[in-house]
Write an enzyme that holds these catalytic residues in place. Structure first.
Site, PDB file in Angstrom:
ATOM      1  N   HIS A 112       0.815  -1.218   0.000  1.00 18.63           N
ATOM      2  CA  HIS A 112       0.000   0.000   0.000  1.00 18.63           C
ATOM      3  C   HIS A 112       0.850   1.271   0.000  1.00 18.63           C
ATOM      4  CE1 HIS A 112       0.525  -0.253   4.483  1.00 18.63           C
ATOM      5  NE2 HIS A 112       0.564   1.064   4.357  1.00 18.63           N
ATOM      6  N   SER A 157       4.794   2.742   7.945  1.00 14.82           N
ATOM      7  CA  SER A 157       4.431   1.550   7.176  1.00 14.82           C
ATOM      8  C   SER A 157       5.594   1.094   6.302  1.00 14.82           C
ATOM      9  CB  SER A 157       3.215   1.843   6.299  1.00 14.82           C
ATOM     10  OG  SER A 157       2.071   2.082   7.089  1.00 14.82           O
ATOM     11  N   ASP A 161       0.139  -7.724   1.438  1.00 13.59           N
ATOM     12  CA  ASP A 161       0.584  -6.336   1.553  1.00 13.59           C
ATOM     13  C   ASP A 161       2.112  -6.227   1.630  1.00 13.59           C
ATOM     14  OD1 ASP A 161       0.274  -3.633   1.603  1.00 13.59           O
ATOM     15  OD2 ASP A 161      -0.249  -3.494   3.724  1.00 13.59           O
TER      16      ASP A 161
END
Length: 442
Positions: free
Chosen positions: A176, A285, A206
């Site tokens: 993402h 992230s 992911d």
């Protein structure tokens, strides 16, 4: 008289003083007080200051002996100008010596208490310093057209963190973080920036792998650890670039294991996720989650927070899961994951029917389930809904919902034959199905 006092006095007398003054100074006109000490360990500036004090003492002592109190006129009349001339010469010599003497900076004489750190603090500092060169900052650029000039521009649409996987220039991050990018930039700890290209990605888990053409001396891989033997309460450390800031370290503990979250891209569940209370904010992230030895145990992926800020519940994909995915992406550019080839109803819909399992909504004829004969949900000629097969177990393992089905399929490989037990009408049937790879996996 102390030797250093005599030396100072001789220096002063030899500096531009008239012969008469030198002759006068040979007489023992001053004796130091009993408690007077000229310290040997004083620095240069302190010695000069001490010499000024010495001259002041000489002057006051001489005036007291020569009747400097003003009460004795005879004493004043006997006052000789030679000692005054001596004091003048001494003052001039001290002023010049203070001007020309090279004195060390004042900071050299400031005594500061050395900073003392506890052993756990030292370990944390060392961990951050050793692993920071392995963590990179990723900028996601997207093509935009200016509404007025119609010029095509690349503008940042997101950012995140990543870490160096190997010496070949492969960088691992979350999918993402790079989703929808037309161009990617990777910035190292020394602020050097390189263009990156996508090697491959796995939307379901992911995970994405980038490649940069950077010098070998800049490529310092993160040491790989093991996530299978982690314990709740174990200390963990997260390094990343939250909010676009430079490398930041947050600490915490493992607050939970074997959690499950959904992929931000496909909604497919990710099992065995690590839960931590280490602060994970936007920009963290894709960064590494490390144990106390500095080994990689997970990828920081998501937080649980209605407001979007760190709420003490962060999630990281375990390194045992990431390792197999990265190996496939580097080798093949894609992940070959087996699929059953069905679309199923939400779990709440099945619960309303009073049964547990996975209701098959669609099973394309060219898919594994369609070829094996699983029945989808459809409507008859009168518009009435005819329920399809409800999967209740796979290979003898009970299936209560979609997460159970995904968990079982994750343990299988392409080409494996599984036994799917379904509830069809009022009876159960066991159907063999051969798993195939996902057709649009790129």
């Amino acid at each position: 008289m102390p030797s250093e006092t005599m030396a100072t006095t001789s220096l002063l007398l030899s500096f531009n003083c008239p012969p008469a003054a030198r002759l006068q100074a040979k007489k023992p006109f001053w004796h130091p007080p009993p408690n007077f000490v000229f310290p040997r360990s004083l620095p240069q500036r302190a010695r000069v200051t001490h010499s000024v004090t010495l001259v002041a003492s000489l002057s006051s002592h001489h005036f007291s002996r020569s009747g400097g109190n003003g009460d004795d006129e005879s004493s004043l009349s006997k006052f000789s100008p030679l000692p005054s001339l001596f004091v003048l010469c001494a003052s001039t010599a001290l002023s010049l010596s203070l001007f020309f003497t090279e004195v060390a900076p004042a900071s050299a004489f400031v005594v500061t208490t050395p900073r003392k750190l506890q052993s756990d603090e030292l370990a944390t500092v060392r961990l951050f310093q050793e692993n920071t060169p392995s963590v990179v900052y990723i900028t996601n650029l997207a093509v935009r057209q200016d509404a007025f000039t119609l010029d095509v521009l690349e503008v940042p649409q997101g950012s995140g963190s990543g870490f160096i996987w190997d010496k070949d220039g492969n960088v691992v991050t979350n999918y993402h973080v790079i989703r929808g990018a037309s161009d990617l930039k990777v910035t190292f700890a020394d602020q050097s920036t390189y263009d990156a290209k996508v090697v491959g990605f796995d939307q379901d888990k992911d995970v994405a792998v980038l490649h940069v053409e950077a010098p070998k001396d800049k490529l310092k891989p993160v040491p790989l650890g093991i996530s299978a033997d982690l314990l709740v309460g174990q200390k963990v450390f997260a390094i990343g670039n939250p909010f676009g800031l430079d490398h930041t370290l947050t600490t915490g503990v493992i607050s939970g294991l074997r959690r499950e979250i959904s992929s931000a891209a496909t909604g497919r569940p990710i099992q065995d996720v690590i839960q931590t209370d280490a602060a994970i904010n936007p920009g963290n992230s894709g960064g590494p989650l490390l144990d106390s030895a500095g080994n990689l145990i997970g990828i920081n992926t998501a937080i649980y927070s209605p407001s979007g800020a760190s709420s003490g519940v962060g999630f990281a994909i375990p390194v045992d899961t990431v390792g197999g995915i990265v190996d496939q992406l580097v080798k093949f550019g894609k992940v070959t994951r087996p699929i059953l080839g069905i679309k199923f109803a939400p779990d709440q819909s099945v619960e309303q029917l009073g049964v547990s399992g996975v209701l098959v909504l669609d099973a394309p004829p060219n898919g594994p389930a369609g070829k094996a004969g699983l029945l989808p949900t459809k409507r008859d000629s009168y518009g009435r809904l005819i329920l399809g097969d409800i999967i209740v177990s796979v290979n003898g393992k009970k299936v209560n919902n979609g997460s159970d089905l995904y968990r079982i399929l994750d343990q299988c490989k392409v080409g494996d034959q599984i036994i799917v037990e379904v509830l069809r009408g009022d009876h159960k049937e066991k159907i063999p199905v051969t798993l195939e790879p996902k057709l649009d996996e790129t």
